[in-house]
Design a protein around this motif. Sequence first.
Motif, PDB file in Angstrom:
ATOM      1  N   TYR A 888       0.839  -1.205   0.000  1.00 45.68           N
ATOM      2  CA  TYR A 888       0.000   0.000   0.000  1.00 45.68           C
ATOM      3  C   TYR A 888       0.871   1.252   0.000  1.00 45.68           C
ATOM      4  O   TYR A 888       0.523   2.275  -0.613  1.00 45.68           O
ATOM      5  N   CYS A 889       2.001   1.180   0.705  1.00 52.92           N
ATOM      6  CA  CYS A 889       2.876   2.348   0.806  1.00 52.92           C
ATOM      7  C   CYS A 889       3.437   2.717  -0.571  1.00 52.92           C
ATOM      8  O   CYS A 889       3.516   3.892  -0.930  1.00 52.92           O
ATOM      9  N   SER A 890       3.813   1.704  -1.338  1.00 55.24           N
ATOM     10  CA  SER A 890       4.324   1.965  -2.685  1.00 55.24           C
ATOM     11  C   SER A 890       3.225   2.507  -3.579  1.00 55.24           C
ATOM     12  O   SER A 890       3.462   3.390  -4.414  1.00 55.24           O
ATOM     13  N   ASN A 891       2.027   1.996  -3.378  1.00 56.87           N
ATOM     14  CA  ASN A 891       0.864   2.457  -4.128  1.00 56.87           C
ATOM     15  C   ASN A 891       0.609   3.943  -3.891  1.00 56.87           C
ATOM     16  O   ASN A 891       0.202   4.673  -4.789  1.00 56.87           O
ATOM     17  N   ASN A 892       0.922   4.404  -2.672  1.00 57.16           N
ATOM     18  CA  ASN A 892       0.602   5.780  -2.297  1.00 57.16           C
ATOM     19  C   ASN A 892       1.786   6.741  -2.444  1.00 57.16           C
ATOM     20  O   ASN A 892       1.642   7.911  -2.118  1.00 57.16           O
ATOM     21  N   CYS A 893       2.925   6.243  -2.886  1.00 56.39           N
ATOM     22  CA  CYS A 893       4.125   7.087  -2.989  1.00 56.39           C
ATOM     23  C   CYS A 893       4.174   7.780  -4.352  1.00 56.39           C
ATOM     24  O   CYS A 893       4.285   7.119  -5.383  1.00 56.39           O
ATOM     25  N   PRO A 894       4.086   9.103  -4.387  1.00 56.56           N
ATOM     26  CA  PRO A 894       4.108   9.804  -5.682  1.00 56.56           C
ATOM     27  C   PRO A 894       5.487   9.813  -6.337  1.00 56.56           C
ATOM     28  O   PRO A 894       5.600  10.060  -7.542  1.00 56.56           O
ATOM     29  N   TYR A 895       6.532   9.538  -5.546  1.00 55.54           N
ATOM     30  CA  TYR A 895       7.892   9.574  -6.081  1.00 55.54           C
ATOM     31  C   TYR A 895       8.346   8.195  -6.579  1.00 55.54           C
ATOM     32  O   TYR A 895       9.389   8.089  -7.196  1.00 55.54           O
ATOM     33  N   LYS A 896       7.569   7.170  -6.272  1.00 60.42           N
ATOM     34  CA  LYS A 896       7.826   5.798  -6.720  1.00 60.42           C
ATOM     35  C   LYS A 896       9.248   5.365  -6.377  1.00 60.42           C
ATOM     36  O   LYS A 896      10.007   4.916  -7.229  1.00 60.42           O
ATOM     37  N   VAL A 897       9.576   5.491  -5.109  1.00 63.77           N
ATOM     38  CA  VAL A 897      10.937   5.191  -4.656  1.00 63.77           C
ATOM     39  C   VAL A 897      10.986   3.997  -3.700  1.00 63.77           C
ATOM     40  O   VAL A 897      12.055   3.671  -3.187  1.00 63.77           O
ATOM     41  N   ARG A 898       9.841   3.380  -3.463  1.00 67.18           N
ATOM     42  CA  ARG A 898       9.832   2.215  -2.573  1.00 67.18           C
ATOM     43  C   ARG A 898      10.032   0.946  -3.390  1.00 67.18           C
ATOM     44  O   ARG A 898       9.567   0.838  -4.509  1.00 67.18           O
TER      45      ARG A 898
END
Length: 1022
Positions: A888-898
């Motif tokens: 979910y955290c990657s889904n919500n990251c606008p920088y796509k760094v996870r």
Amino acid sequence: MDNKNFQKEKKAHWLSFELRDNEKETKELQRSEFFTSPDPIIARIKSGEFDRKTFLKLMGAGVAMTSLNCVRKPVEKIVPYVDLKTEEGTFDFVKHGHSYHYATVYNGTGILVKAKDGRPLKLEGNENHPVSQGALGAQGQAAIFDLYDPDRAQDPASISGGKAEKTTWANLDAKVQEALSKNKGKTVIVTKPLDSPATKSLIGDFLRAVGGGEHYEISLTSAEEAVSKGQAASYGRALVPNYHFDLANAILSIDCDFMGSWLSPEEHQKDFSKRRNLRNGAKDVNFFAAAESIPTMSGSNADLRLPIRPGDQSKFALAIAAALSELGANTKDVLGNATLASLSSELGLSADNIKKTAKALWENKGKSLVVAGGVSANTADAVDLQVLVNFLNSALENDGKTVDHANPKKEGLADYSGNLNKLTEALKQTKVGVLFLYDTNLVYQGGEHWKDFLHKAALVVSLTDRADETALASNYLASTTHFLESWGDAEVTKGIFSIQQPAIRPLFDTRSFEDSLIAFAGGSLGGEKVFYEYVKNSWTKKLGSKQKWEDLLRAGTTVSAENRKKTPGAGRGFNRGAIKKLASSSQGLKLALYEKISIGDGRAANNSLLQELPDPVTKVTWDNYVLLSPALAKEKGIQSNDVVVLKTAKQSIELPAQIQPGMHKDAIGIAIGYGRTAAGTIANGVGKNAYTLAENGVYSGISVSSIEKTGKTYKLACTQHHHMMSPGFGYEERPLIQSTTIDEYRKDPAAGVKESEIPKIKKNGQMVYAVGANPVHEYPGYRWGMSIDLTACTGCASCVIACQVENNIPVVGRDEVRVGREMHWIRIDRYYIGNPDNAEDMQIAHQPVMCQHCENAPCETVCPVAATVHGSEGTNDMVYNRCVGTRYCSNNCPYKVRRYNWAQHWYNETGAQKGGKAPRYLGLNPEVTVRGRGVMEKCTFCSSRIAEKKIQAKNEGRTLKDGELKTACQQSCAADAISFGNINDKESEVAKLSSGPRSYRLLEYLNVGPSVAYLTRVRAKI
């Protein structure tokens, strides 16, 4: 404004050629939460199957860890870089659990080795070394894992039928000594170019001890040969000058990747970046023009790029001379009947751009610099090109100023091709008795016919670290140690000496090249039985005392960075008779071979970190490919990933195509260093061997008979379309990279910075909170932040490898990269600036992107198990043992760094966590958690380093000082583009830069409050 018009007006920063006009696909990629390849999803993430196959491929075949205690040798004293103090005085032993640093040297670059409990763990540049000045490139950062490579030769071996069989050193020594006694005076030692005075001296002693012989230094790719021969022809003295990029206001490179692979790239990058540092109050940047056949990392930083056809390098230098003549320079007599108009027409370049370049050089006479050379400039007239470059530097009054001949890199003629010819003739005439080959892979680089040549010697001994292509064509393999296991010295710049001391005993039953020579000579040379004594006694005698020897070990060099001699001599008289009339170059398609900054000439091919490092320009990992211009690709009907067959007059090669903007229409490029067959499990079978296309030592300007599609496709592992960020559609004025010119910057330091869209509520002049956000949290102690200067960033990617080594980030392999599963915590996004239909005006920009450690982090609010939380010092932290992999955290990251661990990258086939096969796991950083399958991970601002420095400061009863703490990416950055520190300290560099006029936040309109600030990209404009 619609996207197409926006592109045409050259205001856009666009990611790739394929997507430049495809707004629909671009939107889909930017909106996608996870990259999904059009290929079928790879069904190899079941733990057993993945671990057994992919892990062994990436990390090498396993070995029994008999090397844990290392091979015992006589005690040799090494000295830590910093004195260790107690109340009683100085001590030099180490404590378990504490890390220590040792000064040594890597390829002439002064480095520091971080070791803990006897294990080297990290390499960094030595700030006090006058050449490296603290810089260390991607290859140097990754070299630590060459030490722990299971594919290294672990014992001496006898070779029969192309297969290696373990033998003993006693047996090998006896066989060699017997052959030496039967072939007195016919011994030949072939080495790579050496910069070690002690090794050269030892070779001389050895040859005298065995009855005489020859020593040939050979390199098939070195740029030193053409430079030294050009200097000899131009000025009557063979040498390789020091080029002072830090003193040059205007620079022209002609097919010269001086920051990537030419001569001393770390030093050049460090010096070049000093002239693009606006953080110190400077009001100007240097002007840099690059004429190149293959877009390079250096060329990507040019203010003006001029695409040329391979083989036209000398013609371009002549065109610059013609333009200088029009400005009043005394260059007309070398032109013959050629004119600027005729030359520019033949080159296919704008005469106006050539004039602009010449004008910038002429206006900075004595403070400009012209350089050329490298593999892609190794044409049939490579020496003549150097003569023309010397002529231009003399005409511009640069000789004796930015071209330093008084303090050269090397003195003497580097006749490597001549040495190769001498060796060939001696073998053909059976004049070679015992042939020693040290770190020279003639069979791979020179061709299969070298197998027959080698067999003409009475005995061939290969001294290298693995059973490579040449070793398997020899009689014996004398396995050599890694440089971190070896003693030595280096003089990479004349008069500046460095000491190479080991940081660990040999892991395997190997010995250094020098120790093998001593053993072959009967166990003693000059009275010393081991090379350590040879080096120590030599330097103790020079320095005058044992204490000075230990001080030298501690410092690593005889000259500090502050005391570096930089007083160039007077200009020399140029020999105009050395300039030869250029032969008319043929038209048509021309091929240029080139080196990548990752694996270079192929020595580093078995290093998985370097294989998976995206190329700074193409962003392709793992394979080599055929580079084509968009115009040529359109003419031939070729698209990226189409497999093509390229034919020259004598050879052909089949490789996938990669369309690359910025190339001349008639230029084709292929990287060397691939196609290994005996390098190790990682390198073998990756790409194709492009050395076979070289013609008589010529690597550029090779005529291409044809290039055609085969009808097959091969998907290259390219990261360019992965992790695309969305600046918000309908708002084209939200560029991810914000740029301006130096002229605009002088008028307004905030030029290029877009006005914030977020209304802010202030109290007493300080922001309290942004509308729509929670009130700003107070951080009473430290609050960590970072600043990245896009003017300085060169895209070299040393930060990517440094981060990977520091934080135990795994390599995933070609197939996983293809579906967007690379694990790098920091990526370098590459953008094109300008009109793709006008390659000369197109620029390239680089932007490092890591976790932004947002104040209002969108990843934190969606994690159901609080695995990602906000730290008390403003960082976005990961609690790995809580993570259940919902993503979910990657889904919500606008920088796509996870990054998500799709497989057990660091587990062995039984599932027990060991960090990889022995001895690979010995290189893992014990201070950073090793993550397993199903766990998210990301940049932590090097939390282990933060904790270490905080504990040290607390124990000393103080707070951290600004600059005392550096992240791995910051420490490795040769351009000094990254600043890190406590933004609560208003006097800290990062606080000043983050609040300065050039500062902006990435995707600030989202109101997530990133802790990483970017500084605008400022370029010269002419």
